[in-house]
Write an enzyme that holds these catalytic residues in place. Sequence first.
Site, PDB file in Angstrom:
ATOM      1  N   ASP A 147    -116.004  -6.427  -4.039  1.00 51.05           N
ATOM      2  CA  ASP A 147    -115.081  -7.560  -4.076  1.00 51.05           C
ATOM      3  C   ASP A 147    -113.713  -6.972  -3.479  1.00 51.05           C
ATOM      4  O   ASP A 147    -113.321  -5.931  -3.183  1.00 51.05           O
ATOM      5  CB  ASP A 147    -114.881  -7.952  -5.606  1.00 51.05           C
ATOM      6  CG  ASP A 147    -114.427  -9.634  -5.555  1.00 51.05           C
ATOM      7  OD1 ASP A 147    -113.768 -10.005  -4.500  1.00 51.05           O
ATOM      8  OD2 ASP A 147    -114.529 -10.176  -6.364  1.00 51.05           O
TER       9      ASP A 147
HETATM   10  C1  BGC Z   1    -113.050 -13.232  -5.148  1.00 52.32           C
HETATM   11  C2  BGC Z   1    -114.659 -13.276  -4.527  1.00 52.32           C
HETATM   12  C3  BGC Z   1    -114.356 -13.828  -3.188  1.00 52.32           C
HETATM   13  C4  BGC Z   1    -113.395 -12.739  -2.594  1.00 52.32           C
HETATM   14  C5  BGC Z   1    -113.120 -13.204  -0.810  1.00 52.32           C
HETATM   15  C6  BGC Z   1    -112.035 -12.411  -4.324  1.00 52.32           C
HETATM   16  O1  BGC Z   1    -110.859 -12.502  -4.859  1.00 52.32           O
HETATM   17  O2  BGC Z   1    -113.386 -12.699  -6.506  1.00 52.32           O
HETATM   18  O3  BGC Z   1    -115.479 -14.141  -5.249  1.00 52.32           O
HETATM   19  O4  BGC Z   1    -115.721 -13.943  -2.579  1.00 52.32           O
HETATM   20  O5  BGC Z   1    -112.176 -12.673  -3.175  1.00 52.32           O
HETATM   21  O6  BGC Z   1    -112.643 -14.337  -0.816  1.00 52.32           O
END
Ligand code: BGC
Length: 737
Positions: free
Chosen positions: A265
């Site tokens: 993530d």
């Molecule tokens: C979130 C994810 C997301 C990623 C990309 C993160 O802050 O936890 O769910 O896919 O950002 O946008």
Amino acid sequence: MVEAYRDPRRSVEERVEDLLKRMTLEEKIGQMCQYSAHAGLTDRIKDLVRRGLAGSLLNVVGVENVNEIQRIAVQETRLGIPLLLGLDVIHGYKTIFPIPLALASSWDPEVVEEAARIAAREAAAEGIRWTFAPMLDIARDPRWGRIAEGFGEDPYLAMVMAWAAVKGFQGPELSPDPERLAACAKHYVAYGACEGGRDYNTVDISERTLREVYMAPFKAAVAAGVATVMSAFNDLNGVPASANEFTLRRVLKGEWGFRGFVVSDWNAIGELVVHGVAADGSEAAKLAVTAGVDMDMEGDVYRRHLADLVRRGVVPESLIDEAVRRILTVKFKLGLFENPYADPERARRVVKSGEHLEAALRVARKCIVLAKNDGVLPLPKTLRRVAVIGPLADDRDAVLGCWRALGDPRDAVSVLEGIRRKLPGAEVLHARGCDVRSEDRSGFAEAVEAARRAEATVLVVGESADMSGEAASRAHLGLPGVQEELVRAVWEAVGGRAPVVAVVMSGRPLTITWVAEHLPAVVIAWHLGVRAGDAIADVLFGDYNPGGKLPVTWPRAVGQVPIYYNHKRTGRPPGPDRFTSKYIDEDWRPLFPFGHGLSYTRFEYSDLRVEPSAVEPGGAVTISFCLANVGDREGDEVAQLYVRDVVASVTRPVKELKGFKRVTLRPGERRRVVFTLPTQLLAFYGRDMRPVIEAGVYEVMVGSSSEDIRLRGSFEVTRTAVLEEGGRVWFTEARVE
Ligand code: BGC
């Protein structure tokens, strides 16, 4: 002569190996790095791509940008490796569908699959080939705002929906189909169990709960062929999920045989330093790559440190090769080497097409849950004057929910508009009454006046879109601001004299206990997407008979949280005696239970048959019953199958969902619903933490919700069998005769 890796007639494996052996260490590591272009195609981004230091970007939007950056990757780098462009296409791309929690309320995997398929078609047409979805975090705590993004509290329902979502995004298997995306099961794992429901917080749960509850939907996604998995932010039993060799290498890539790649993530690798398990970026990179994180999202940690770690002999190059193989395999399978560009013509044809907007309406209707109805709904279309009140009544933003990708509120239909379209001849009065969150009551008088003048009042209350999703945890779960006071004011002025209906929009269960106890009808509408207002008007005025069911328990009070239907029994189940498991100041039961949802017609269950009465482990039990529509309208019922393991070697839930079927029946129609339950679905982790099907009696419960059980029976498993760990998942086959 053309290099082998460019030759589409060769196998993906051959192409990967050929390319890999041509790559420098820096180029390999480049494939493991992903950067965000949310600020546009800046010089920094272009430079990283041109130097072969980025294998993937996220948040590149628009056909022109996609094609410009792909051209740089394909034409200006030494090896011409196309980028994998990702975006959070969660519940729609430009045609926005209901939030995932609402999609789960359909209890219809075809609904989830269709929403994913259309989202994929639109995004792929504009050059996005990877979505960070489905989100598969089981959530038993509505304080956690990200409960909106997942399929609710139950592992079995989430497994079925996980499978459907992966197939919807990817198709039968990952392929160069220009209408499909690579999917990403996230956030692996147990992110939803964060303490206190506070986003990003610590998770500490047993391995049994981890495997049986939180890992189950991920295992289903892997079995469905999901191309990628995202490692989560949270720490889990002392080890951050993005440095967790046990969950990533041993379980995901080992036991389950996952062949795709793992992306962290957002900066989750960099945050290993903040977690305090790595002294610096270099150590963080080492931990993550060793644990099995193949791609670094936006952390810039792999780019800075991996080459040095390899040269110093700290990280073996074989680990880098393994990661790059996995990433390149996805790129080849998607056909990116042959087709890196988006076709603007196709994008114009596909995105927000009439067909997609129709599907958004069909899907939205199926997600609506009629939580309470004392007979006031449906409202007659002959009404001459209706009041539509509340801060969300004319809101085209809230309905789009927390992850609207490139959705545009200007395309959305509010409830007010939906009702106006439904009743072209009537006078529709509108007053906001108050804002979603402010303390200002100055609009109450106007709202009360509108309700007084009307023959019926629809109150549209709840949460705005930004109150759920990431970083939107709440400590209070009531209607925000002074909305409950608004409902009370309207109710006191007109309640009992004219129908007053609450439409509740939210990204989570809310403690609307007062509202549910006083108002005669409550419709749970979640955030339903671009056609929300039309779908809600169809339900309010009886053009669609609601059939959705709750995929998550609605508590009466925050203090009951976590509250979920598949809890353990305890040694002192709640009862009249004081010294039992309950509260002295609140009911221990929920406001609305898991699986709950009403209809404008009535269904009767009868003639349960459970065959055979004794089964060997490995066999299957057939559970069938008669379902009849005994009301006077066509309607949908979601018949639910629950099982209870009566005596086991470890404590087991009071009941567990093991099958369900949404059935449409005409008035008077009667059908036999047949569930074939494989005994493998009865397995759990025994005392020695091996999966086991235990001998003994299993109680069967069939009904209309987890609390509304209509039929009971039982069967016996004849002997105990320990199962092998592996990647296989089982589902109950459900059919209607
Ligand atoms: C979130 C994810 C997301 C990623 C990309 C993160 O802050 O936890 O769910 O896919 O950002 O946008």
